[in-house]
Design a protein around this motif. Structure first.
Motif: not given
Length: 158
Positions: A5-24
């Motif tokens: 669960q901890d690792i999953g939260k980190g994976m979701v966070a890094l995916t969202l950060l990269l997606a937000a970067y690309i979207l921005l």
């Protein structure tokens, strides 16, 4: 110890950060610029995103453990602050809309330096979080040596 669960939260966070970067980048400068920027700065962006995911995983561990205390939460704040500092270069994308295009053009030349500083801030935040977890007796990972110690404490044989 870190769990799925901890690792999953980190994976979701890094995916969202990269997606937000690309979207921005796509919204403000177009998809071509976003791809060009990923190609040009990927060697700095990917370590930064991975550091962010690792910090989120550690913060999740700190929050989940019963030993969570103010010093651990403060370490999480330092980690979050270091990651926010690393993303400050995105102010460059907004400056032209604020009427300060000249400043944006000047600072754009330092984008990789900002990203490098962001990586250093991320490393600092990661080690800070690891240090606080260790001081509070929270194992991040279990290795064979810690398994042997645990077995000796409980009087069992591996």
């Amino acid at each position: 110890m870190l769990d799925a669960q901890d690792i999953g939260k980190g994976m979701v966070a890094l995916t969202l950060l990269l997606a937000a970067y690309i979207l921005l980048l796509t919204v403000f400068n177009g998809p071509g610029h976003a791809l060009e920027n990923l190609q040009r700065n990927g060697f700095l962006l990917f370590p930064l995103v991975i550091l962010f995911g690792a910090q989120i995983s550690l913060y999740s561990l700190a929050r989940r453990t019963a030993k969570a205390n103010p010093s651990m939460m403060a370490a999480g704040g330092v980690s979050a602050g270091s990651m926010a500092a690393c993303c400050a270069h995105h102010a460059l994308d907004v400056l032209p809309f604020m009427g300060i295009a000249g400043l944006a053009a000047l600072l754009a030349g330092f984008e990789q330096a900002f990203l490098g500083l962001g990586i250093l801030a991320g490393i600092f935040g990661l080690f800070n979080m690891l240090s606080v977890l260790e001081k509070n007796g929270i194992r991040v990972m279990q290795n064979s040596y810690s398994k042997q110690l645990e077995a000796q404490e409980h009087g069992s044989i591996l």
